[in-house]
Design a protein around this motif. Sequence first.
Motif, short mmCIF file in Angstrom:
data_model
loop_
_atom_site.label_atom_id
_atom_site.label_comp_id
_atom_site.label_asym_id
_atom_site.label_seq_id
_atom_site.Cartn_x
_atom_site.Cartn_y
_atom_site.Cartn_z
N ILE A 103 -3.24 50.36 -24.69
CA ILE A 103 -4.40 51.26 -24.67
C ILE A 103 -4.06 52.54 -23.91
O ILE A 103 -4.41 53.65 -24.35
CB ILE A 103 -5.62 50.54 -24.05
CG1 ILE A 103 -6.11 49.46 -25.01
CG2 ILE A 103 -6.74 51.51 -23.73
CD1 ILE A 103 -7.19 48.59 -24.43
N ASP A 104 -3.37 52.36 -22.79
CA ASP A 104 -2.96 53.56 -22.03
C ASP A 104 -2.04 54.44 -22.88
O ASP A 104 -2.16 55.67 -22.85
CB ASP A 104 -2.24 53.16 -20.74
CG ASP A 104 -3.20 52.59 -19.72
OD1 ASP A 104 -4.42 52.86 -19.84
OD2 ASP A 104 -2.74 51.86 -18.81
N ILE A 109 -1.37 59.39 -26.18
CA ILE A 109 -1.08 60.04 -27.46
C ILE A 109 -2.30 60.85 -27.92
O ILE A 109 -2.16 61.99 -28.39
CB ILE A 109 -0.69 59.00 -28.52
CG1 ILE A 109 0.67 58.38 -28.16
CG2 ILE A 109 -0.64 59.59 -29.92
CD1 ILE A 109 1.05 57.19 -29.00
N ASN A 110 -3.48 60.28 -27.79
CA ASN A 110 -4.70 61.00 -28.18
C ASN A 110 -4.89 62.25 -27.34
O ASN A 110 -5.29 63.31 -27.87
CB ASN A 110 -5.94 60.10 -28.04
CG ASN A 110 -6.07 59.13 -29.19
OD1 ASN A 110 -5.51 59.35 -30.26
ND2 ASN A 110 -6.80 58.03 -28.97
N GLN A 111 -4.63 62.16 -26.07
CA GLN A 111 -4.77 63.34 -25.22
C GLN A 111 -3.78 64.42 -25.63
O GLN A 111 -4.10 65.61 -25.64
CB GLN A 111 -4.56 62.96 -23.75
CG GLN A 111 -5.73 62.23 -23.14
CD GLN A 111 -5.43 61.78 -21.72
OE1 GLN A 111 -4.34 62.00 -21.20
NE2 GLN A 111 -6.42 61.14 -21.10
N ARG A 115 -4.93 68.11 -26.99
CA ARG A 115 -4.52 69.35 -26.34
C ARG A 115 -3.95 70.33 -27.37
O ARG A 115 -4.12 71.54 -27.26
CB ARG A 115 -3.44 69.06 -25.29
CG ARG A 115 -3.99 68.41 -24.06
CD ARG A 115 -2.90 68.24 -23.04
NE ARG A 115 -3.33 67.26 -22.06
CZ ARG A 115 -2.54 66.56 -21.30
NH1 ARG A 115 -1.23 66.70 -21.41
NH2 ARG A 115 -2.99 65.73 -20.42
N ARG A 116 -3.31 69.83 -28.38
CA ARG A 116 -2.75 70.69 -29.42
C ARG A 116 -3.86 71.29 -30.26
O ARG A 116 -3.73 72.41 -30.75
CB ARG A 116 -1.81 69.92 -30.33
CG ARG A 116 -0.51 69.58 -29.67
CD ARG A 116 0.42 68.96 -30.67
NE ARG A 116 1.61 68.45 -30.03
CZ ARG A 116 2.54 67.77 -30.59
NH1 ARG A 116 2.43 67.45 -31.87
NH2 ARG A 116 3.58 67.40 -29.94
N ASN A 117 -4.93 70.56 -30.43
CA ASN A 117 -6.01 71.05 -31.29
C ASN A 117 -6.92 71.88 -30.48
O ASN A 117 -7.33 72.67 -30.07
CB ASN A 117 -6.80 69.94 -31.91
CG ASN A 117 -5.96 69.17 -32.91
OD1 ASN A 117 -5.04 69.73 -33.46
ND2 ASN A 117 -6.29 67.94 -33.12
#
Length: 117
Positions: A103-104, A109-111, A115-117
Motif C-alpha cells: 500500500i505504501d 507511485i500515486n503521489q 505531482r506530474r499532473n
Amino acid sequence: MNRILTFIRQDGRRFAWEMGLAFAIAGTAWAIGFFWNHRRLQACQDERLALIDQVRQEEKHRLAVEYGRKLAEKDLQLLAKEHELLELRKKAALDSADRLSLIDAMRAINQRYQRRN
C-alpha cells in the motif's frame, strides 16, 4: 398304619425315646452340616473378595495406562496445534507487513503521478 398304632400303644415309652433320639441325631447332623457349610462358604467368600480386589487393581492399572497414553496423545496434538497457530500468526503478521508496504508503494507511485499532473 394299624401296626404302628398298636406298637405306639404297647411301647409308648420306647417309641418316645426312639423319636427323641431320631430328632436329636437329625438336629445334630443339621447343626454340623450348617456350621461346616458356613465355614466353607466363608472361605469361598474370602477368596472371592480377594479375587475381586485383584481384578479391581488390575483394571485400575489398565485404565491408568490407557488414559495416560490418551492424555499424552492429546498433549502432542495440542502442541502441534499451538505450533500451527504460532506459524499462522507469524504468517499473518508478515502478510500484514507485506500489504502495508505494498500500500505504501502504491501511495508513493500515486503521489509521483499526481505531482506530474
